[in-house]
Design a protein around this motif. Sequence first.
Motif, PDB file in Angstrom:
ATOM      1  N   ALA A 138       0.816  -1.220   0.000  1.00 27.26           N
ATOM      2  CA  ALA A 138       0.000   0.000   0.000  1.00 27.26           C
ATOM      3  C   ALA A 138       0.848   1.268   0.000  1.00 27.26           C
ATOM      4  CB  ALA A 138      -0.936   0.006   1.211  1.00 27.26           C
ATOM      5  N   ASP A 139       2.122   1.145   0.304  1.00 24.27           N
ATOM      6  CA  ASP A 139       3.028   2.295   0.374  1.00 24.27           C
ATOM      7  C   ASP A 139       3.748   2.439  -0.970  1.00 24.27           C
ATOM      8  OD1 ASP A 139       5.295   3.987   0.806  1.00 24.27           O
ATOM      9  OD2 ASP A 139       5.139   3.606   2.962  1.00 24.27           O
ATOM     10  N   THR A 140       3.310   3.382  -1.774  1.00 25.07           N
ATOM     11  CA  THR A 140       3.828   3.546  -3.133  1.00 25.07           C
ATOM     12  C   THR A 140       5.336   3.742  -3.160  1.00 25.07           C
ATOM     13  OG1 THR A 140       1.736   4.594  -3.758  1.00 25.07           O
ATOM     14  CG2 THR A 140       3.572   4.863  -5.282  1.00 25.07           C
ATOM     15  N   HIS A 197     -10.140   3.074   3.409  1.00 23.22           N
ATOM     16  CA  HIS A 197      -8.904   3.379   2.683  1.00 23.22           C
ATOM     17  C   HIS A 197      -7.859   2.274   2.793  1.00 23.22           C
ATOM     18  CE1 HIS A 197     -10.181   7.314   1.427  1.00 23.22           C
ATOM     19  NE2 HIS A 197     -10.481   7.651   2.664  1.00 23.22           N
ATOM     20  N   SER A 198      -7.755   1.635   3.952  1.00 25.59           N
ATOM     21  CA  SER A 198      -6.719   0.603   4.111  1.00 25.59           C
ATOM     22  C   SER A 198      -6.975  -0.592   3.210  1.00 25.59           C
ATOM     23  CB  SER A 198      -6.621   0.160   5.579  1.00 25.59           C
ATOM     24  OG  SER A 198      -7.826  -0.436   6.016  1.00 25.59           O
ATOM     25  N   ASN A 213      -6.352   0.604  -0.423  1.00 32.42           N
ATOM     26  CA  ASN A 213      -4.922   0.840  -0.636  1.00 32.42           C
ATOM     27  C   ASN A 213      -4.148  -0.459  -0.806  1.00 32.42           C
ATOM     28  OD1 ASN A 213      -5.098   3.610  -0.574  1.00 32.42           O
ATOM     29  ND2 ASN A 213      -4.614   3.788   1.601  1.00 32.42           N
ATOM     30  N   ASN A 234      -4.560  -0.271  -4.864  1.00 32.59           N
ATOM     31  CA  ASN A 234      -3.352   0.527  -5.059  1.00 32.59           C
ATOM     32  C   ASN A 234      -2.104  -0.353  -5.001  1.00 32.59           C
ATOM     33  OD1 ASN A 234      -5.035   2.698  -5.247  1.00 32.59           O
ATOM     34  ND2 ASN A 234      -4.662   3.451  -3.184  1.00 32.59           N
TER      35      ASN A 234
END
Length: 243
Positions: free
Chosen positions: A62-64, A107-108, A111, A115
């Motif tokens: 989830a962390d781009t 969102h989590s 994501n 994402n």
Amino acid sequence: MKYALITGASRGIGKAIAINLAKELGYNILLNFHSNTEAATATKELIEEEGVKCELLQFDVADTEKTKISIENFSKNYPEVEIEVIVNNAGITRDGLFMWMKPEDWHSVINTSLNGFYNVTQPLIKNMLKRRYGRIINIVSLSGLKGNAGQVNYSAAKGALVAATKALAQEIGKRKITVNAVAPGFITSDMTAEFDENELKKLIPLNRFGEAEEVAHLVSFLASKKTSYITGEVININGGLYS
């Protein structure tokens, strides 16, 4: 040196997929995990028993930025590696009725599943296009196809991933890269540990939950060269449970 990258692969379905890709197709494995180092290390040992290499990559899909840096660093350190297969398996649930759903629970989940697919696949796709070969397999869900009460966030994330699968397949098919999705129903795993199996299996024509290894066999089939004319598909593995 040919590798397959599996996200969220320290346990459950991801673990079974990683082991099976090593066993059935002989791929070296890039095993992504988020936090459970002990489980990831144990899975790495099982994979290496199949006579292949396994490298651990710890990052939150989830962390781009961290995902991009981790993938870039690996590529710099191992320039001889070709990542031929990407299995986007990482996903989480934060179930609850939509009217009470907190923003972080929405969102989590989005994501991680949606994402995360972008964050992992987008940096790797350029090399696949250059080499004119690749297999991208997205693990979606029955919830993303028919919807599931109490899982509006999870259904939204997986439903969007189904659409992304079909669109990306059309973009890159000419370069001999296939993009498919696998949609499990109820599979015995940590994610279903609190479910009432005795009640739910009454809804399933095959009258049981599936096993992670059964999903893994399907993924290995889609990752093989036997499936060069299958792309943009969503294959259900759910014991006949639809709606």
